[in-house]
Design an enzyme around this catalytic site. Structure first.
Site, mmCIF file in Angstrom:
data_model
loop_
_atom_site.group_PDB
_atom_site.id
_atom_site.type_symbol
_atom_site.label_atom_id
_atom_site.label_comp_id
_atom_site.label_asym_id
_atom_site.label_seq_id
_atom_site.Cartn_x
_atom_site.Cartn_y
_atom_site.Cartn_z
ATOM 1 N N SER A 205 0.710 -1.432 -0.137
ATOM 2 C CA SER A 205 0.022 0.001 0.125
ATOM 3 C C SER A 205 0.863 1.301 -0.083
ATOM 4 O O SER A 205 2.113 1.082 0.547
ATOM 5 C CB SER A 205 -1.035 0.100 1.371
ATOM 6 N N LYS A 206 0.565 2.400 -0.407
ATOM 7 C CA LYS A 206 1.096 3.370 -0.695
ATOM 8 C C LYS A 206 1.662 4.095 0.294
ATOM 9 O O LYS A 206 2.302 4.927 0.794
ATOM 10 C CB LYS A 206 0.748 4.306 -1.788
ATOM 11 N N ARG A 207 0.686 3.893 1.555
ATOM 12 C CA ARG A 207 0.889 4.517 2.777
ATOM 13 C C ARG A 207 1.927 3.917 3.546
ATOM 14 O O ARG A 207 2.925 4.644 4.202
ATOM 15 C CB ARG A 207 -0.757 4.467 3.689
ATOM 16 N N ARG A 208 1.939 2.391 3.625
ATOM 17 C CA ARG A 208 2.974 1.674 4.441
ATOM 18 C C ARG A 208 4.129 1.695 3.688
ATOM 19 O O ARG A 208 5.216 1.546 4.355
ATOM 20 C CB ARG A 208 2.356 0.459 4.781
#
Length: 438
Positions: A205-208
């Site tokens: 995921s681009k967040r993590r």
RNA sequence: GCCCCCAUCGUCUAGCGGCCUAGGACACCGGCCUUUCACGCCGGCGGCACGGGUUCAAAUCCCGUUGGGGGUGCCA
């Protein structure tokens, strides 16, 4: 099942930066299309005007070009095909297959039975219709949703193979239902690729996670290495030769051989493969590849091409990411940053004596790697030391670190004056440390 | 909760009933080479989640268990 020449599509939604998972999906579509001489269509799924941006579209195009993935024909933009989707929804409304719900339109999913499809990777997949909720096909703002655009376009564009990530598996029965409601008598062949996961085994995921292709490019990953590595995520060549030309990967690749289990993204392996590609470059090729990274350094901006081509071979087989390269040669063009630990380890006795004698010898020796090599070897022998030990103080004094490119070749490039000055500086530092009782 | 998918060394994979005392790669650990590091070469560690079947024979087929993951939006 559809017959005839395979026709595939890569259908990204331009709602974010190009993603590793997106790239892998694009690659597998492309590999299969090229493998069987089929066609490869690029379809931009910009059905959501709020989220899709032209900047993202451009980045997708740029990334695909960087990877070297090409397409047949012009890209198809779903935002320009709204009339087709509207007609489909109107028709379902007329036929009573869809109904109004607070301004939106939902598709009426049969209450019983199952919706099934064949998947190359997973075999036959069945969903009880009772588990599928009536889903929105037209938003209350009048726009059609992804499901509609997907079903209409796959049919309209004659797509024979739908290859995409497993995260979309649950949407497939909906698309199948819509396609059937469009009177399609056949279904494309589906292939749901295993997800690429992180160390925690969760979907990237681009967040993590660092999922941006651009970020890997900026670190100095070669596109060919990235493509080669990505091809190994969910697939492997039968002959165990992992690093190989793209032409061979195309030849060997088959969707039928794709793994069903998720694959973890492993930067170590990507880096190792990148190192192999870098080593396979010749000196000129490597010099050209590192140039942008060197130019970005304060000391590298005006570096002349001749110097660059002399320096590059020294670090080629030591470089795994181009972004790491400048740091290894910075000492040649700027004052060395002395590493305290390396200094402490290298400057124990008889280091000062070695430096002293090296300084004397180097001030008169012919300034060539072979001569400097012979001089320092002789000095070391007089202390009963092999060159490996004897070179350490000289290396730290002149480069700042205990490890680096070959020492004598580096000294030649550094020049006699700079080299002697650095030896003097180190000697002075040792002397003052001794005087202060350390 | 419900639906779906998955399960070979730490990681990526080969294996698609007998060729498997399971092969390769990355990582890791030794050794050689050597001007440090790296490269290269040699060697080592390490795996079929578990339990039932089917079969003369199972990592390979079936069922279950357990464990992961994905989805469950008027995002795609």
């Amino acid at each position: 099942m559809l017959s005839g020449a395979p026709r595939l599509r890569f259908a990204p939604a331009p709602t974010g930066l190009p993603h590793l998972g997106t790239a892998r999906t694009a690659l597998f579509n492309w590999l299969y299309a090229r493998h069987c001489g089929g066609e490869m269509v690029l379809r931009i799924e910009d059905t959501n005007a709020e989220l899709a941006t032209t900047a993202h579209i451009e980045q997708i195009l740029e990334t695909l070009e960087w990877l070297g993935l090409d397409f047949d024909g012009d890209p198809v933009f779903q935002s320009q095909r709204a009339a087709l989707y509207d007609a489909a929804v109107d028709r379902w409304l007329d036929e009573g297959r869809a109904y109004l719900d607070d301004g939106a339109v939902r598709f009426a999913v049969p209450g019983d039975g199952v919706t099934a499809f064949d998947d190359i990777v997973r075999g036959r997949v069945e969903f009880p219709n009772a588990s599928i909720d009536d889903f929105v096909v037209r938003r209350s703002d009048g726009s059609a949703t992804f499901f509609v655009a997907n079903a209409v376009d796959d049919l309209d564009l004659g797509i024979t193979h739908v290859v995409r990530g497993e995260d979309l598996l649950n949407t497939t029965p909906k698309v199948v239902l819509l396609r059937a409601a469009l009177d399609a008598t056949d279904m494309p062949t589906f292939a749901h690729l295993p997800l690429i996961v992180n160390k925690q085994r969760k979907k990237l995921s681009k967040r993590r996670d660092d999922v941006s292709l651009i970020s890997y490019r900026d670190q100095g990953v070669l596109p060919a290495a990235m493509v080669n590595y990505l091809a190994l995520l969910g697939w492997g060549p039968p002959d165990d030769i992992e690093v190989r030309p793209l032409s061979e990967i195309i030849e060997l690749f088959d969707l039928a051989d794709v793994n069903a289990a998720p694959a973890m993204f492993d930067m170590d392996k990507l880096t190792a493969i990148n190192g192999e590609y870098l080593r396979a470059l010749d000196d000129a090729g490597f010099a050209a590849a590192v140039e942008p990274w060197v130019r970005a350094e304060p000391w590298g901006a005006d570096l002349d091409a001749a110097t660059l081509s002399t320096v590059a071979p020294l670090i080629r087989e030591r470089t795994r990411l181009l972004g790491d390269a400048p740091d290894r040669i910075a000492f040649l063009f700027a004052e060395p940053q002395i590493d305290p630990d390396d200094w402490a380890a290298a400057m124990a006795a008889p280091a000062s004596d070695i430096l002293e004698r090296a300084r004397t010898a180097f001030s008169e020796a012919e300034w060539s790697a072979a001569t400097l090599h012979a001089e320092l070897r002789a000095i070391g022998e007089s202390f009963g030391l092999k060159l490996g030990k004897a070179q350490a103080p000289v290396r730290v004094a002149t480069t700042g670190r205990a490890v680096g490119p070959p020492l004598f070749e580096s000294l030649v490039l550094l020049g006699r004056d700079a080299a002697l000055a650095r030896l003097d500086t180190a000697l002075a530092k040792l002397t003052s440390a001794a005087d202060s009782g350390e």
